[in-house]
Design a protein around this motif. Structure first.
Motif, PDB file in Angstrom:
ATOM      1  N   PRO A   1       2.820  -5.638 -10.158  1.00 24.80           N
ATOM      2  CA  PRO A   1       1.962  -6.705  -9.626  1.00 24.80           C
ATOM      3  C   PRO A   1       1.567  -6.413  -8.180  1.00 24.80           C
ATOM      4  O   PRO A   1       2.165  -5.568  -7.513  1.00 24.80           O
ATOM      5  CB  PRO A   1       2.864  -7.942  -9.707  1.00 24.80           C
ATOM      6  CG  PRO A   1       4.262  -7.407  -9.678  1.00 24.80           C
ATOM      7  CD  PRO A   1       4.205  -6.095 -10.402  1.00 24.80           C
ATOM      8  N   VAL A   2       0.561  -7.118  -7.695  1.00 30.87           N
ATOM      9  CA  VAL A   2       0.078  -6.933  -6.321  1.00 30.87           C
ATOM     10  C   VAL A   2       1.183  -7.192  -5.313  1.00 30.87           C
ATOM     11  O   VAL A   2       1.244  -6.566  -4.251  1.00 30.87           O
ATOM     12  CB  VAL A   2      -1.131  -7.857  -6.048  1.00 30.87           C
ATOM     13  CG1 VAL A   2      -1.585  -7.726  -4.597  1.00 30.87           C
ATOM     14  CG2 VAL A   2      -2.271  -7.532  -6.995  1.00 30.87           C
ATOM     15  N   SER A   3       2.094  -8.110  -5.635  1.00 28.40           N
ATOM     16  CA  SER A   3       3.184  -8.457  -4.715  1.00 28.40           C
ATOM     17  C   SER A   3       4.136  -7.297  -4.491  1.00 28.40           C
ATOM     18  O   SER A   3       4.980  -7.348  -3.599  1.00 28.40           O
ATOM     19  CB  SER A   3       3.962  -9.666  -5.249  1.00 28.40           C
ATOM     20  OG  SER A   3       4.512  -9.387  -6.525  1.00 28.40           O
ATOM     21  N   HIS A   4       4.035  -6.238  -5.308  1.00 31.91           N
ATOM     22  CA  HIS A   4       4.923  -5.088  -5.178  1.00 31.91           C
ATOM     23  C   HIS A   4       4.202  -3.871  -4.579  1.00 31.91           C
ATOM     24  O   HIS A   4       4.612  -2.738  -4.792  1.00 31.91           O
ATOM     25  CB  HIS A   4       5.520  -4.715  -6.539  1.00 31.91           C
ATOM     26  CG  HIS A   4       6.607  -5.638  -6.980  1.00 31.91           C
ATOM     27  ND1 HIS A   4       6.389  -6.978  -7.220  1.00 31.91           N
ATOM     28  CD2 HIS A   4       7.923  -5.426  -7.215  1.00 31.91           C
ATOM     29  CE1 HIS A   4       7.530  -7.545  -7.595  1.00 31.91           C
ATOM     30  NE2 HIS A   4       8.464  -6.619  -7.610  1.00 31.91           N
ATOM     31  N   LYS A   5       3.159  -4.133  -3.822  1.00 34.26           N
ATOM     32  CA  LYS A   5       2.439  -3.055  -3.165  1.00 34.26           C
ATOM     33  C   LYS A   5       2.967  -2.870  -1.736  1.00 34.26           C
ATOM     34  O   LYS A   5       3.454  -3.805  -1.108  1.00 34.26           O
ATOM     35  CB  LYS A   5       0.940  -3.344  -3.124  1.00 34.26           C
ATOM     36  CG  LYS A   5       0.297  -3.487  -4.501  1.00 34.26           C
ATOM     37  CD  LYS A   5       0.316  -2.175  -5.285  1.00 34.26           C
ATOM     38  CE  LYS A   5      -0.405  -2.332  -6.616  1.00 34.26           C
ATOM     39  NZ  LYS A   5      -0.436  -1.066  -7.383  1.00 34.26           N
ATOM     40  N   LEU A   6       2.821  -1.646  -1.229  1.00 36.29           N
ATOM     41  CA  LEU A   6       3.343  -1.298   0.089  1.00 36.29           C
ATOM     42  C   LEU A   6       2.231  -0.851   1.032  1.00 36.29           C
ATOM     43  O   LEU A   6       1.189  -0.376   0.605  1.00 36.29           O
ATOM     44  CB  LEU A   6       4.334  -0.134  -0.022  1.00 36.29           C
ATOM     45  CG  LEU A   6       5.626  -0.330  -0.793  1.00 36.29           C
ATOM     46  CD1 LEU A   6       6.316   1.022  -0.959  1.00 36.29           C
ATOM     47  CD2 LEU A   6       6.536  -1.301  -0.077  1.00 36.29           C
ATOM     48  N   THR A   7       2.513  -0.994   2.319  1.00 31.00           N
ATOM     49  CA  THR A   7       1.741  -0.329   3.355  1.00 31.00           C
ATOM     50  C   THR A   7       2.699   0.655   4.017  1.00 31.00           C
ATOM     51  O   THR A   7       3.772   0.263   4.486  1.00 31.00           O
ATOM     52  CB  THR A   7       1.199  -1.315   4.399  1.00 31.00           C
ATOM     53  OG1 THR A   7       0.251  -2.186   3.768  1.00 31.00           O
ATOM     54  CG2 THR A   7       0.519  -0.590   5.548  1.00 31.00           C
ATOM     55  N   VAL A   8       2.325   1.927   4.025  1.00 34.51           N
ATOM     56  CA  VAL A   8       3.217   2.976   4.519  1.00 34.51           C
ATOM     57  C   VAL A   8       2.538   3.715   5.674  1.00 34.51           C
ATOM     58  O   VAL A   8       1.364   4.087   5.584  1.00 34.51           O
ATOM     59  CB  VAL A   8       3.577   3.974   3.399  1.00 34.51           C
ATOM     60  CG1 VAL A   8       4.580   5.016   3.904  1.00 34.51           C
ATOM     61  CG2 VAL A   8       4.138   3.241   2.190  1.00 34.51           C
ATOM     62  N   ARG A   9       3.295   3.922   6.748  1.00 35.94           N
ATOM     63  CA  ARG A   9       2.752   4.619   7.918  1.00 35.94           C
ATOM     64  C   ARG A   9       3.787   5.592   8.455  1.00 35.94           C
ATOM     65  O   ARG A   9       4.939   5.215   8.682  1.00 35.94           O
ATOM     66  CB  ARG A   9       2.376   3.605   9.003  1.00 35.94           C
ATOM     67  CG  ARG A   9       1.812   4.221  10.283  1.00 35.94           C
ATOM     68  CD  ARG A   9       1.359   3.120  11.237  1.00 35.94           C
ATOM     69  NE  ARG A   9       0.812   3.652  12.475  1.00 35.94           N
ATOM     70  CZ  ARG A   9       1.508   3.775  13.608  1.00 35.94           C
ATOM     71  NH1 ARG A   9       2.777   3.386  13.650  1.00 35.94           N
ATOM     72  NH2 ARG A   9       0.943   4.270  14.688  1.00 35.94           N
ATOM     73  N   VAL A  10       3.369   6.846   8.637  1.00 36.82           N
ATOM     74  CA  VAL A  10       4.219   7.870   9.245  1.00 36.82           C
ATOM     75  C   VAL A  10       3.604   8.217  10.592  1.00 36.82           C
ATOM     76  O   VAL A  10       2.427   8.587  10.673  1.00 36.82           O
ATOM     77  CB  VAL A  10       4.310   9.131   8.360  1.00 36.82           C
ATOM     78  CG1 VAL A  10       5.250  10.153   9.003  1.00 36.82           C
ATOM     79  CG2 VAL A  10       4.798   8.773   6.959  1.00 36.82           C
TER      80      VAL A  10
END
Length: 211
Positions: free
Chosen positions: A60-69
């Motif tokens: 679901p959309v609620s299990h999406k991430l924003t990832v930054r290195v």
């Protein structure tokens, strides 16, 4: 298998545990950051994914991430929004603490995401299977290449840590010198103020003819 071969493979196994693999939970609306001290020109690879408790069904959309290195100076090496998995690879242009931050969007009710993350640097980040195919080397020759590369990596790491230690020593010495200077200046100011107060007090008594 001879004892020397076994010893070499065991040593390689210990060295290659440098790779960092983990699994952690992340609450929606929160951010979790993981740092890794990386040398200049070191190869780095990483991969991550949200663990799907219901395999075969889309997350679901609620299990999406924003990832930054990001690098020690804030330069982005990887940035993805609303993803459930991904990977990154780069050669470090700056030495220091690189940070990977995972953010989960706010959600009501609050959800918990399980994330698997693997981060490899230096020797552990190389794809030895591709090297073996490209150079057409034998198994033992490949193991020797790995061992040689690992020794070089350890040597570079030791030099890097020695350099960081020298930087910290110089910083401590500079800080101590500045603190000593400030302490001396504070004493001079205090003595000056005390002398000025005594002079005013003496002048006051003289005017009142008490001295």
């Amino acid at each position: 298998m001879s004892k020397s071969n076994l010893l070499m493979i065991t040593t390689l196994g210990l060295i290659f545990t440098i790779a960092e693999s983990m699994r952690f939970d992340l609450q929606s609306g929160h951010t979790k950051c993981i740092s890794e001290d990386i040398m200049n020109n070191a190869v780095t690879v990483g991969k991550y994914n949200v663990v799907n408790p219901n395999e075969g069904y889309p997350l679901p959309v609620s299990h999406k991430l924003t990832v930054r290195v990001a690098s020690p100076y804030g330069n982005n090496y990887h940035h993805r929004v609303n993803v459930d998995s991904g990977n990154f690879a780069f050669t470090a242009a700056e030495a220091g603490d690189y940070t990977t931050c995972f953010s989960a969007a706010d959600h009501e009710p609050e959800t918990k995401l399980a994330i698997e993350f693997e981060w490899k640097t230096g020797v552990a980040a190389k794809d030895w299977s591709k090297i073996a195919k490209k150079e057409k080397v034998e198994v033992m020759e490949l193991e020797l290449k790995k061992l040689l590369d690992a020794v070089k990596s350890i040597h570079e790491e030791m030099n890097y840590l020695r350099g960081r230690e020298e930087e910290m020593q110089h910083l401590n010495q500079s800080t101590n010198s500045k603190m000593a200077g400030l302490s001396f200046l504070s004493i001079v100011v205090c003595l000056s103020v005390a002398g000025l107060q005594l002079w005013h007090l003496k002048s006051y008594f003289e005017r009142k003819k008490l001295l």
